[in-house]
Design an enzyme around this catalytic site. Structure first.
Site, short mmCIF file in Angstrom:
data_model
loop_
_atom_site.label_atom_id
_atom_site.label_comp_id
_atom_site.label_asym_id
_atom_site.label_seq_id
_atom_site.Cartn_x
_atom_site.Cartn_y
_atom_site.Cartn_z
N GLU A 21 -1.09 -0.73 -4.12
CA GLU A 21 -1.75 -0.70 -5.33
C GLU A 21 -1.35 -1.48 -6.80
OE1 GLU A 21 -1.88 3.42 -5.80
OE2 GLU A 21 0.07 3.28 -7.15
N CYS A 23 0.67 -5.22 -12.94
CA CYS A 23 2.00 -4.63 -12.03
C CYS A 23 2.03 -4.39 -10.68
CB CYS A 23 1.33 -3.41 -12.63
SG CYS A 23 3.22 -1.95 -11.76
N CYS A 60 8.91 3.04 0.44
CA CYS A 60 10.59 2.27 -0.45
C CYS A 60 11.13 3.35 -0.01
CB CYS A 60 10.26 2.71 -1.85
SG CYS A 60 11.83 2.28 -3.27
N CYS A 86 14.02 8.08 -4.89
CA CYS A 86 14.26 8.39 -6.44
C CYS A 86 13.19 9.40 -6.72
CB CYS A 86 13.99 7.62 -7.45
SG CYS A 86 14.45 5.76 -7.27
N CYS A 132 9.64 9.78 -9.01
CA CYS A 132 8.62 8.49 -8.15
C CYS A 132 8.73 9.22 -6.17
CB CYS A 132 10.10 6.98 -7.51
SG CYS A 132 8.35 5.73 -7.32
N CYS A 152 2.88 5.50 -10.73
CA CYS A 152 3.00 5.16 -9.66
C CYS A 152 2.71 5.49 -8.72
CB CYS A 152 4.76 4.84 -9.42
SG CYS A 152 5.42 4.43 -11.70
N1 SAH Z 1 11.68 0.26 -8.09
C1 SAH Z 1 11.51 -0.39 -9.46
C2 SAH Z 1 10.14 -0.49 -8.93
C3 SAH Z 1 9.39 0.17 -9.41
S1 SAH Z 1 9.41 1.70 -9.88
C4 SAH Z 1 12.60 -0.21 -10.12
O1 SAH Z 1 12.90 1.20 -9.85
O2 SAH Z 1 12.30 -0.67 -11.54
C5 SAH Z 1 8.72 0.66 -11.57
C6 SAH Z 1 9.42 2.21 -12.66
O3 SAH Z 1 8.49 3.46 -13.00
C7 SAH Z 1 10.22 2.36 -13.00
O4 SAH Z 1 11.23 2.00 -13.87
C8 SAH Z 1 10.25 3.98 -12.79
O5 SAH Z 1 11.83 4.66 -13.43
C9 SAH Z 1 8.99 4.37 -13.00
N2 SAH Z 1 8.87 5.53 -12.24
C10 SAH Z 1 9.30 6.09 -11.53
N3 SAH Z 1 7.73 7.02 -11.29
C11 SAH Z 1 7.57 7.37 -12.52
C12 SAH Z 1 7.12 8.80 -13.00
N4 SAH Z 1 6.78 9.74 -12.26
N5 SAH Z 1 6.65 8.80 -14.00
C13 SAH Z 1 7.09 7.46 -15.12
N6 SAH Z 1 7.56 6.47 -14.61
C14 SAH Z 1 8.05 6.17 -13.52
#
Ligand code: SAH
Length: 345
Positions: free
Chosen positions: A92, A105, A112, A116, A119, A333
């Site tokens: 997406e 974006c 992945c 995390c 995420c 995300c």
């Molecule tokens: N893997 C890369 C890019 C994808 S995440 C990275 O970690 O930067 C992109 C952004 O979305 C990151 O800043 C991450 O911290 C944020 N993000 C991920 N899940 C989120 C959530 N549930 N709420 C808010 N931000 C989130």
């Protein structure tokens, strides 16, 4: 029709292919422009190439398109697109229009590996890397859809871009090439969870793109808990690599900091952050946590976010609270992909 997808080729690889076919290397520029600037759907459309050459190229190669299979438009103008890949996997994108800017974006992996805790993408595990053609076609396909160009790119969609290094770098080179998408490097931001060898390697490429780092806490123990990648590349190693990143004049590293209640959002956390950021030219994006299914993490209270911001600002840092856009269309995300939607038109 051949099966070499022209959208997978760097300029150099395009030149190699062409010389195999006995043509002169400047043809590579022409083909690049047809593929990435004029969005040719077929090699037969490339009318400034000799007919015979078009035929022999068609036998070897093709240009594939990624169909948009679903889209959602938010009240705030944010748009979300879903693509189904050839193998049935889905990815997406989010398009954020803002006055003259159109920021896209984009995703770099299906799933992945990093897992995390906050995420959603990580929850589904890792499936595979996207090919260069699949990353670049996200941009082309959305330009086709909206009939306008994309002005800014952020690698903040699904996946960890530095964990798909070769394909991502090749994509960026196509994006910034005067024969490719012609997007200025300063309008491209790669966001990483902190893969240190990837950052060092990226620094060596000297592409002049912006770097964003999902830091989320200045405390190693907390970071180990929410971002397992920290166990391999702890904060001090990460900062060391960032200090070496070649920033063009006037540019800064962006630190992304997802604000989660009781995890990383106290004044103590802000003070710790101030300590570690000393000496790094940076700005800070505070991102209110978007709640995800299957986790009991909560977003920080707006007042905690404001206090956190105020402290950093009082020490002369630039701190932006990233507005949560497109909440009504699950723009956060991984959420479109995970919501079971019916496919429209
Ligand atoms: N893997 C890369 C890019 C994808 S995440 C990275 O970690 O930067 C992109 C952004 O979305 C990151 O800043 C991450 O911290 C944020 N993000 C991920 N899940 C989120 C959530 N549930 N709420 C808010 N931000 C989130």
């Amino acid at each position: 029709m051949g099966n070499v997808d022209l959208k997978n080729l760097s300029l150099q690889e395009m030149e190699n292919l062409i010389s195999q076919l006995g043509e002169r290397s400047y043809r590579a520029y022409q083909i690049f422009e047809w593929v990435f600037q004029k969005d040719a759907g077929d090699i037969r459309e490339m009318t400034n190439l000799p007919l015979k050459f078009r035929n022999s190229l068609s036998e070897l190669a093709c240009t594939k398109r990624l169909p948009i299979t679903d889209k959602r438009v938010s009240k705030d103008g944010t748009r979300k697109y879903l693509f189904v890949l050839e193998d049935g996997n889905t990815i997406e994108n989010v398009l954020i229009p803002d006055e003259e800017k159109r920021t896209l974006c984009i995703s770099t992996q299906v799933g992945c590996k990093l897992n995390c805790s906050f995420c959603l993408t990580g929850k589904g595990g890792f499936v595979r890397n996207l090919k260069t053609s699949e990353i670049i076609e996200q941009v082309l396909s959305i330009c086709r859809e909206i009939q306008e160009n994309i002005t800014n790119i952020v690698f903040m969609g699904m996946g960890e871009p530095l964990d798909n290094y070769e394909n991502v770098i090749k994509t960026i080179k196509i994006m910034i090439s005067p024969h490719g998408l012609k997007i200025p490097a300063r309008r491209i931001t790669l966001s990483t969870a902190g893969i240190v060898p990837g950052i060092i390697r990226l620094a060596g490429e000297n592409l002049k793109i912006n770097l964003a780092v999902s830091l989320n806490t200045a405390d190693n123990e907390t970071r180990d808990g929410i971002m397992p990648v920290n166990k391999k590349y702890p904060i001090d190693k990460l900062l060391e690599a960032l200090k070496e990143y070649p920033l063009p004049p006037g540019r800064r590293i962006t630190f992304e900091y997802v604000m989660m209640k009781g995890i990383n959002d106290t004044i103590e956390d802000a003070k710790r952050l101030l300590k570690i950021l000393k000496g790094i030219r940076c700005k800070i994006n505070l991102i209110p946590f978007n709640k995800i299914e299957g986790s009991n993490l909560e977003p920080s209270h707006p007042e905690s976010i404001e206090e956190f911001q105020n402290l950093l600002v009082s020490k002369h840092y630039t701190v932006i609270i990233r507005k949560s856009k497109g909440a009504d269309i699950w723009a956060a995300c991984g959420q479109l992909r995970s919501s079971k939607m019916t496919i429209k038109d």
